[in-house]
Design a protein around this motif. Structure first.
Motif, PDB file in Angstrom:
ATOM      1  N   MET A 200       0.819  -1.189   0.000  1.00  0.00           N
ATOM      2  CA  MET A 200       0.000   0.000   0.000  1.00  0.00           C
ATOM      3  C   MET A 200       0.865   1.254   0.000  1.00  0.00           C
TER       4      MET A 200
ATOM      5  N   GLY B 233      -7.087  -6.665   1.243  1.00  0.00           N
ATOM      6  CA  GLY B 233      -5.858  -6.286   1.921  1.00  0.00           C
ATOM      7  C   GLY B 233      -4.816  -7.381   2.005  1.00  0.00           C
TER       8      GLY B 233
ATOM      9  N   THR C 136      -6.906  -2.959  -6.465  1.00  0.00           N
ATOM     10  CA  THR C 136      -6.542  -4.361  -6.272  1.00  0.00           C
ATOM     11  C   THR C 136      -6.393  -4.682  -4.794  1.00  0.00           C
ATOM     12  N   TYR C 137      -5.782  -3.780  -4.060  1.00  0.00           N
ATOM     13  CA  TYR C 137      -5.588  -3.986  -2.628  1.00  0.00           C
ATOM     14  C   TYR C 137      -6.936  -4.056  -1.901  1.00  0.00           C
TER      15      TYR C 137
ATOM     16  N   GLN D 264      -2.996  -8.345  -0.550  1.00  0.00           N
ATOM     17  CA  GLN D 264      -2.015  -8.056  -1.588  1.00  0.00           C
ATOM     18  C   GLN D 264      -1.894  -9.190  -2.594  1.00  0.00           C
TER      19      GLN D 264
ATOM     20  N   THR E 272      -3.441  -0.179  -8.231  1.00  0.00           N
ATOM     21  CA  THR E 272      -2.902  -0.864  -7.056  1.00  0.00           C
ATOM     22  C   THR E 272      -3.843  -0.730  -5.868  1.00  0.00           C
TER      23      THR E 272
END
Length: 62
Positions: free
Chosen positions: A1, A56, A50-51, A58, A47
């Motif tokens: 993140m 969370g 997606t996170y 990854q 990103t």
């Protein structure tokens, strides 16, 4: 993140550079700053999405 937030800050700075160079009428720098803003902005938003969508983790399968 951390990488996503860093890329987002770079994209914001590139946006400020676009405005500054438009005032100076330096179109070559405007082009580079705009392309950089688009690339860094796209990857930072992708990103972050997606996170969030992976919960969370990854990208690690649950």
């Amino acid at each position: 993140m951390f990488v996503a937030v860093t890329m987002l800050l770079v994209a914001i700075l590139c946006g400020l550079a676009v405005v500054r160079e438009l005032r100076r009428k330096n179109l070559f720098a405007v082009g580079f700053a705009a392309i950089s803003m688009a690339v860094f902005g796209w990857f930072s938003i992708a990103t972050i999405v997606t996170y969030i969508s992976s919960g969370g983790t990854q990208g690690i399968p649950m």
